[in-house]
Design a protein around this motif. Sequence first.
Motif, PDB file in Angstrom:
ATOM      1  N   VAL A 161       0.811  -1.223   0.000  1.00  0.00           N
ATOM      2  CA  VAL A 161       0.000   0.000   0.000  1.00  0.00           C
ATOM      3  C   VAL A 161       0.846   1.277   0.000  1.00  0.00           C
ATOM      4  O   VAL A 161       0.308   2.383  -0.061  1.00  0.00           O
ATOM      5  CB  VAL A 161      -0.970   0.023   1.209  1.00  0.00           C
ATOM      6  CG1 VAL A 161      -1.986  -1.097   1.091  1.00  0.00           C
ATOM      7  CG2 VAL A 161      -0.213  -0.077   2.533  1.00  0.00           C
ATOM      8  N   GLY A 162       2.171   1.132   0.055  1.00  0.00           N
ATOM      9  CA  GLY A 162       3.016   2.316   0.017  1.00  0.00           C
ATOM     10  C   GLY A 162       4.485   1.948   0.045  1.00  0.00           C
ATOM     11  O   GLY A 162       4.852   0.848   0.445  1.00  0.00           O
ATOM     12  N   PHE A 163       5.345   2.885  -0.398  1.00  0.00           N
ATOM     13  CA  PHE A 163       6.782   2.654  -0.352  1.00  0.00           C
ATOM     14  C   PHE A 163       7.513   3.996  -0.402  1.00  0.00           C
ATOM     15  O   PHE A 163       6.958   5.005  -0.847  1.00  0.00           O
ATOM     16  CB  PHE A 163       7.244   1.764  -1.514  1.00  0.00           C
ATOM     17  CG  PHE A 163       6.970   2.332  -2.887  1.00  0.00           C
ATOM     18  CD1 PHE A 163       7.890   3.170  -3.513  1.00  0.00           C
ATOM     19  CD2 PHE A 163       5.790   2.020  -3.549  1.00  0.00           C
ATOM     20  CE1 PHE A 163       7.646   3.681  -4.774  1.00  0.00           C
ATOM     21  CE2 PHE A 163       5.536   2.531  -4.824  1.00  0.00           C
ATOM     22  CZ  PHE A 163       6.467   3.374  -5.436  1.00  0.00           C
ATOM     23  N   LYS A 164       8.762   3.985   0.071  1.00  0.00           N
ATOM     24  CA  LYS A 164       9.631   5.147  -0.035  1.00  0.00           C
ATOM     25  C   LYS A 164      10.905   4.720  -0.742  1.00  0.00           C
ATOM     26  O   LYS A 164      11.446   3.636  -0.463  1.00  0.00           O
ATOM     27  CB  LYS A 164       9.954   5.707   1.360  1.00  0.00           C
ATOM     28  CG  LYS A 164       8.771   6.355   2.050  1.00  0.00           C
ATOM     29  CD  LYS A 164       9.177   6.946   3.404  1.00  0.00           C
ATOM     30  CE  LYS A 164       7.972   7.608   4.087  1.00  0.00           C
ATOM     31  NZ  LYS A 164       8.353   8.164   5.414  1.00  0.00           N
ATOM     32  N   GLU A 165      11.377   5.564  -1.656  1.00  0.00           N
ATOM     33  CA  GLU A 165      12.576   5.215  -2.404  1.00  0.00           C
ATOM     34  C   GLU A 165      13.606   6.332  -2.349  1.00  0.00           C
ATOM     35  O   GLU A 165      13.291   7.486  -2.045  1.00  0.00           O
ATOM     36  CB  GLU A 165      12.224   4.901  -3.851  1.00  0.00           C
ATOM     37  CG  GLU A 165      11.662   6.072  -4.643  1.00  0.00           C
ATOM     38  CD  GLU A 165      11.410   5.693  -6.088  1.00  0.00           C
ATOM     39  OE1 GLU A 165      12.259   4.990  -6.671  1.00  0.00           O
ATOM     40  OE2 GLU A 165      10.374   6.113  -6.629  1.00  0.00           O
ATOM     41  N   ASN A 166      14.831   5.956  -2.641  1.00  0.00           N
ATOM     42  CA  ASN A 166      15.928   6.911  -2.691  1.00  0.00           C
ATOM     43  C   ASN A 166      16.843   6.507  -3.841  1.00  0.00           C
ATOM     44  O   ASN A 166      17.403   5.417  -3.849  1.00  0.00           O
ATOM     45  CB  ASN A 166      16.701   6.909  -1.370  1.00  0.00           C
ATOM     46  CG  ASN A 166      17.826   7.921  -1.349  1.00  0.00           C
ATOM     47  OD1 ASN A 166      17.803   8.918  -2.077  1.00  0.00           O
ATOM     48  ND2 ASN A 166      18.824   7.668  -0.524  1.00  0.00           N
ATOM     49  N   LYS A 167      16.932   7.375  -4.831  1.00  0.00           N
ATOM     50  CA  LYS A 167      17.762   7.117  -6.010  1.00  0.00           C
ATOM     51  C   LYS A 167      17.381   5.805  -6.700  1.00  0.00           C
ATOM     52  O   LYS A 167      18.250   5.018  -7.095  1.00  0.00           O
ATOM     53  CB  LYS A 167      19.240   7.109  -5.627  1.00  0.00           C
ATOM     54  CG  LYS A 167      19.741   8.439  -5.091  1.00  0.00           C
ATOM     55  CD  LYS A 167      21.205   8.380  -4.712  1.00  0.00           C
ATOM     56  CE  LYS A 167      21.685   9.732  -4.165  1.00  0.00           C
ATOM     57  NZ  LYS A 167      23.118   9.693  -3.763  1.00  0.00           N
ATOM     58  N   GLY A 168      16.096   5.582  -6.800  1.00  0.00           N
ATOM     59  CA  GLY A 168      15.606   4.414  -7.517  1.00  0.00           C
ATOM     60  C   GLY A 168      15.547   3.139  -6.712  1.00  0.00           C
ATOM     61  O   GLY A 168      15.087   2.105  -7.200  1.00  0.00           O
TER      62      GLY A 168
END
Length: 225
Positions: A161-168
């Motif tokens: 239901v959700g995610f956080k990413e950093n530089k792909g």
Amino acid sequence: MEEYINLYHQKLWEIAFANVEKVFGIFFIIWLVLSIYPVYISFHNLVRRKKLVLLLVCMPFLLFFLCMGTEYVYSYDKIMNPNSPYNDSLRISVLKSEKVLPVLENVDEISIASVDGDLKRKDIILFAVPNPTFYDGLFGNVANHLAGGQTVGTDFVVALVGFKENKGEWQSVDIRIAPGVEKSDFQKFSKVLHIERGEKEGAEGIILNLQTLHESTLRKEKNGE
């Protein structure tokens, strides 16, 4: 993450105990057949017949609980020990596409809900299917030979239901888990579970696998598949 691991372990226990139930089912049928004759020959002795029936009824159940207890003791270290191969990060984080489950082929027609009442179908980015697998139960081989098949894996469902990413690269995910793969289980999704890289054994693998499944889905949609 703790809730995910708890459900993972629960599924391993379900497999172990399902093997005991299969063996007991075959044994119980044989026991009933063998019990007919002694009950028949004691038909005219009412007191003896009652005692015999009581004995014949109680013994299988005592044996069943004994077998369950034996399976528990035998499998405990294999399932619960953090150093067990069954708690290896690769096993814990195995996630398959939703396409492996027939119940998800028409997922938009399934009524979906969660324990906190906050889940809507539009909130779900994708479904994934973990498959806890347990081969080393005490009664596994016997169940395989007597019942014509061995339960080695039991699915449950993950809803991203959700995610956080950093530089792909995804750094964390928010998921909900259903206790099984029956339609009724889709009414019982858990509250949101937040999983971060390095949080616990298997966490990074779960995040990477969910990212891979998501990116694969996007590519297929882009290519019109």
